[in-house]
Design an enzyme around this catalytic site. Sequence first.
Site, PDB file in Angstrom:
ATOM      1  N   CYS A 298      -5.098   6.347  -3.917  1.00 54.40           N
ATOM      2  CA  CYS A 298      -4.069   4.656  -4.176  1.00 54.40           C
ATOM      3  C   CYS A 298      -2.453   4.773  -4.429  1.00 54.40           C
ATOM      4  O   CYS A 298      -2.446   5.401  -5.855  1.00 54.40           O
ATOM      5  CB  CYS A 298      -4.696   3.521  -5.542  1.00 54.40           C
TER       6      CYS A 298
ATOM      7  N   CYS B 193       0.805  -1.077   0.062  1.00 56.69           N
ATOM      8  CA  CYS B 193      -0.100   0.230   0.101  1.00 56.69           C
ATOM      9  C   CYS B 193       1.271   0.772   0.272  1.00 56.69           C
ATOM     10  O   CYS B 193       2.000   1.602   0.916  1.00 56.69           O
ATOM     11  CB  CYS B 193      -1.010   0.118   1.191  1.00 56.69           C
TER      12      CYS B 193
END
Length: 275
Positions: free
Chosen positions: A217, A83
């Site tokens: 993201c 991530c």
Amino acid sequence: MTYPFLKGHGTENDFVLLPDHDGSVHGDLSADRVRALCDRRAGIGGDGVLRVIRTTAIEAGRGQDAEWFMDYHNHDGSLSEMCGNGIRVFARHLVEEGLADGSAPIPVGTRDGVKVLTLSDGPDGLVTADLGTPTVLGATEVSVPGHTWTAQHVDMGNPHAVAFVDDLDDAGPLLEAPAHDPAVYPAGVNVEFVLRRGPRHVAMRVHERGSGETRSCGTGACAVMVATALADGAPRGTAYTIDLPGGTLSITWTQDDRVLMTGPALIVARGTTAL
């Protein structure tokens, strides 16, 4: 049982952080607990959970050349390899808690190997993450009701499908995962919809597997930058600006084939919970 938590975000991609340095607080962090923590009405709320644990205390981190491991879980409780926004928040937490020295690059273990984070000296809270070498895997296809696009398959340690669109609204409400080829993405995929705004400048929306549409993201923005640079024929070292609903990231694909992402990372709350 109550236990401590923190809340942080990077360009409004938000996370619950769970300090569990020796692995004794949460054991095998269950999907049920992750979902309860991430629930925006009955829990703390977040796109995912970052467990802060030493590499020696978790099987996935053993043997990695880093003291700390980011044990990342998606909103739905599933595991993810990486991530990009989360790892910047993770590094910010390590420095604020005195667990790492922010004056030097910080290695952090992940399920995609060790990533290196560098904090800026200024008051802007920017963190640069070296996310390593991208893998470009060719063309695929994604669709939403009423639209189908050719997409570029880019792996940033997790899978992405990058589609260029004429209007970001064409992606629709993104309440469900866009359709994709399950043979290409057997474990699901993060899908990015990209609109050009100018030279080396794009905007995007993203549907993340396990989390739905998010405000940002980080690995997705990196995949977008790689796909856009390839489409442009841009030389390595060219910086791109990526606008997301939650903020802006600056990303460069370096001469030595590494993707560097720079953006903010903030810890905004802390407390204890019994969830």
